[in-house]
Scaffold this motif. Structure first.
Motif, mmCIF file in Angstrom:
data_model
loop_
_atom_site.group_PDB
_atom_site.id
_atom_site.type_symbol
_atom_site.label_atom_id
_atom_site.label_comp_id
_atom_site.label_asym_id
_atom_site.label_seq_id
_atom_site.Cartn_x
_atom_site.Cartn_y
_atom_site.Cartn_z
ATOM 1 N N LEU A 149 0.812 -1.252 0.189
ATOM 2 C CA LEU A 149 -0.078 -0.086 -0.202
ATOM 3 C C LEU A 149 0.832 1.311 0.123
ATOM 4 O O LEU A 149 0.384 2.414 -0.659
ATOM 5 N N GLU A 150 1.869 1.271 0.757
ATOM 6 C CA GLU A 150 2.824 2.415 0.688
ATOM 7 C C GLU A 150 3.557 2.516 -0.686
ATOM 8 O O GLU A 150 3.322 3.786 -1.381
ATOM 9 N N CYS A 151 3.797 1.367 -1.364
ATOM 10 C CA CYS A 151 4.308 1.501 -2.901
ATOM 11 C C CYS A 151 3.171 2.249 -3.771
ATOM 12 O O CYS A 151 3.519 3.014 -4.505
ATOM 13 N N ALA A 152 1.854 1.749 -3.395
ATOM 14 C CA ALA A 152 0.887 2.203 -4.538
ATOM 15 C C ALA A 152 0.466 3.611 -4.058
ATOM 16 O O ALA A 152 0.344 4.498 -5.044
ATOM 17 N N ALA A 153 0.450 4.074 -2.848
ATOM 18 C CA ALA A 153 0.433 5.596 -2.504
ATOM 19 C C ALA A 153 1.334 6.360 -3.317
ATOM 20 O O ALA A 153 0.969 7.383 -3.643
ATOM 21 N N GLY A 154 2.514 5.667 -3.086
ATOM 22 C CA GLY A 154 3.671 6.495 -3.707
ATOM 23 C C GLY A 154 3.392 6.907 -5.099
ATOM 24 O O GLY A 154 3.816 7.847 -5.848
ATOM 25 N N ASN A 155 2.968 5.767 -5.727
ATOM 26 C CA ASN A 155 2.794 5.962 -7.274
ATOM 27 C C ASN A 155 1.522 6.650 -7.744
ATOM 28 O O ASN A 155 1.687 7.358 -8.672
ATOM 29 N N ALA A 156 0.576 6.650 -6.757
ATOM 30 C CA ALA A 156 -0.748 7.614 -6.983
ATOM 31 C C ALA A 156 -0.114 9.031 -6.831
ATOM 32 O O ALA A 156 -0.718 9.965 -7.663
ATOM 33 N N SER A 157 0.842 9.332 -5.948
ATOM 34 C CA SER A 157 1.209 10.597 -5.651
ATOM 35 C C SER A 157 2.239 10.892 -6.959
ATOM 36 O O SER A 157 1.933 12.101 -7.775
ATOM 37 N N LEU A 158 2.955 10.096 -7.422
ATOM 38 C CA LEU A 158 3.689 10.260 -8.643
ATOM 39 C C LEU A 158 2.947 10.881 -9.751
ATOM 40 O O LEU A 158 3.481 11.629 -10.582
ATOM 41 N N HIS A 159 1.804 10.290 -10.108
ATOM 42 C CA HIS A 159 1.105 10.463 -11.277
ATOM 43 C C HIS A 159 0.029 11.471 -10.996
ATOM 44 O O HIS A 159 -0.835 11.456 -11.834
ATOM 45 N N GLY A 160 -0.174 12.052 -9.956
ATOM 46 C CA GLY A 160 -0.951 13.307 -9.513
ATOM 47 C C GLY A 160 -2.323 12.749 -9.274
ATOM 48 O O GLY A 160 -3.363 13.546 -9.490
ATOM 49 N N VAL A 161 -2.614 11.666 -8.726
ATOM 50 C CA VAL A 161 -3.988 11.247 -8.559
ATOM 51 C C VAL A 161 -4.391 10.928 -7.032
ATOM 52 O O VAL A 161 -5.376 10.113 -6.625
ATOM 53 N N GLU A 162 -3.549 11.311 -6.213
ATOM 54 C CA GLU A 162 -3.573 11.007 -4.855
ATOM 55 C C GLU A 162 -4.830 11.619 -4.108
ATOM 56 O O GLU A 162 -5.271 10.729 -3.065
ATOM 57 N N ASP A 163 -5.433 12.601 -4.669
ATOM 58 C CA ASP A 163 -6.419 13.031 -3.680
ATOM 59 C C ASP A 163 -7.786 11.923 -4.246
ATOM 60 O O ASP A 163 -8.818 12.482 -3.748
ATOM 61 N N ARG A 164 -7.714 11.296 -5.206
ATOM 62 C CA ARG A 164 -8.715 10.431 -5.555
ATOM 63 C C ARG A 164 -8.642 9.003 -5.311
ATOM 64 O O ARG A 164 -9.265 8.189 -5.682
ATOM 65 N N PHE A 165 -7.535 8.785 -4.587
ATOM 66 C CA PHE A 165 -6.807 7.194 -4.340
ATOM 67 C C PHE A 165 -6.835 7.077 -2.651
ATOM 68 O O PHE A 165 -6.137 7.996 -1.995
ATOM 69 N N LEU A 166 -7.679 6.078 -2.408
ATOM 70 C CA LEU A 166 -7.735 5.798 -0.907
ATOM 71 C C LEU A 166 -7.179 4.393 -0.575
ATOM 72 O O LEU A 166 -8.093 3.483 -0.913
ATOM 73 N N PRO A 167 -6.146 4.140 -0.020
ATOM 74 C CA PRO A 167 -5.437 2.906 0.313
ATOM 75 C C PRO A 167 -6.333 2.234 1.635
ATOM 76 O O PRO A 167 -6.152 3.014 2.680
ATOM 77 N N VAL A 168 -6.503 1.020 1.514
ATOM 78 C CA VAL A 168 -7.124 0.253 2.721
ATOM 79 C C VAL A 168 -6.386 -0.996 2.884
ATOM 80 O O VAL A 168 -6.442 -1.942 2.019
ATOM 81 N N ARG A 169 -5.987 -1.178 4.156
ATOM 82 C CA ARG A 169 -5.343 -2.518 4.362
ATOM 83 C C ARG A 169 -6.473 -3.430 5.093
ATOM 84 O O ARG A 169 -7.153 -3.201 5.755
ATOM 85 N N ALA A 170 -6.692 -4.429 4.104
ATOM 86 C CA ALA A 170 -7.591 -5.404 4.438
ATOM 87 C C ALA A 170 -7.375 -6.887 3.624
ATOM 88 O O ALA A 170 -6.678 -6.641 2.702
#
Length: 282
Positions: A149-170
């Motif tokens: 999830l940390e990796c995915a969140a970093g990639n979301a930020s890299l491509h400018g979509v982090e404001d529409r991306f919610l990571p959930v550990r489950a």
């Protein structure tokens, strides 16, 4: 040593080692070590390679000859025209998975604002790509691994979509409410039969996380859970899209029909293998 000599030296060793794509691997690793675009290798091949960069290229080459994939060496991989960072908890995004992206985009108009759930997001390649291609979409990206999830969140930020991306550990969808009302549930779950894992290439078995590969005795363990959960999570008329193994299309079609899905379609990848199944909830 010139840049051209360095490239050819690495390429020739890859050829002797029997690597399947020696030219491409050599270009990628040498250009990364020299911090040059791929096209510059040709135009600057007469220039001297900086000693430190040449040493790094040699170190990359040694790892590749011992079976480490290029993406693992560089810590990143291209997917759908974008670069994604990797870590040890994530699979390398593969071009076959782009078939799933195309399947979703073909069923979504650009002006739509779908609410999407990506189960087992890994690098976030599917989730981030869909967010980037569908500018009004929103995404919940689920993974059991905090590191993934940390990796995915970093990639979301890299491509400018982090404001529409919610990571959930489950564990699968255990943290999601049945009335979530998703428009799409998407996933590239583990689908390799447990008994087959030992037969995979050393690049896969030594460097990809087993959790993301092992699909249980019949390869269908994850699908059984995901399809059953999707019925509860999707709004009426919502869609599911799943990457599948080349011989799993019939089984997945039966599962989807059993749970009341309609408009089921099995989609082939560019190699002509069954790769994605989609269906719509009534």
């Amino acid at each position: 040593m010139t840049i051209g000599q360095l490239y050819r030296s690495v390429r020739d060793r890859f050829r002797v080692a029997g690597l399947p794509t020696p030219e491409l691997d050599a270009r990628l690793l040498v250009s990364a070590a020299l911090e040059l675009p791929l096209s510059e290798l040709v135009f600057r091949e007469q220039e001297e390679a900086a000693p430190g960069a040449a040493e790094l290229a040699e170190a990359h080459a040694q790892k590749r000859r011992h079976g480490m994939p290029v993406g693992r060496i560089l810590g990143e991989r291209d997917f759908y025209g974008r670069r994604f960072h990797l870590n040890e908890a994530t699979l390398e995004p593969r071009s076959d998975t782009e078939t799933l992206i195309d399947a979703v985009l073909e069923r979504c108009a650009p002006e739509e604002a779908p609410f999407i759930c990506d189960i087992g997001t890994g690098t976030g390649a599917i989730a981030v790509t869909l967010l980037a291609e569908l500018p009004r979409s929103r995404m919940i990206a689920v993974d059991l691994s905090e590191q993934a999830l940390e990796c995915a969140a970093g990639n979301a930020s890299l491509h400018g979509v982090e404001d529409r991306f919610l990571p959930v550990r489950a564990d699968y969808t255990s943290a999601l409410r049945p009335e979530s009302g998703f428009d799409w549930v998407v996933s590239n779950p583990p689908y390799i039969r447990s008994a087959v894992l030992a037969e995979l290439s050393r690049e896969v078995i030594q460097h990809d996380p087993k959790l993301a590969l092992d699909g249980g005795e019949d390869g269908l363990t994850a699908y059984v859970r995901i399809v059953a959960d999707a019925v509860k999570l999707l709004r009426p008329g919502g869609w599911i899209a799943l990457e599948i193994g080349f011989d799993q299309g019939e089984d997945l079609e039966k599962q989807l029909r059993h749970h009341g899905f309609v408009e089921i379609e099995i989609i082939k990848d560019l190699s002509g293998n069954d790769r994605v199944v989609v269906g719509r909830r009534l």
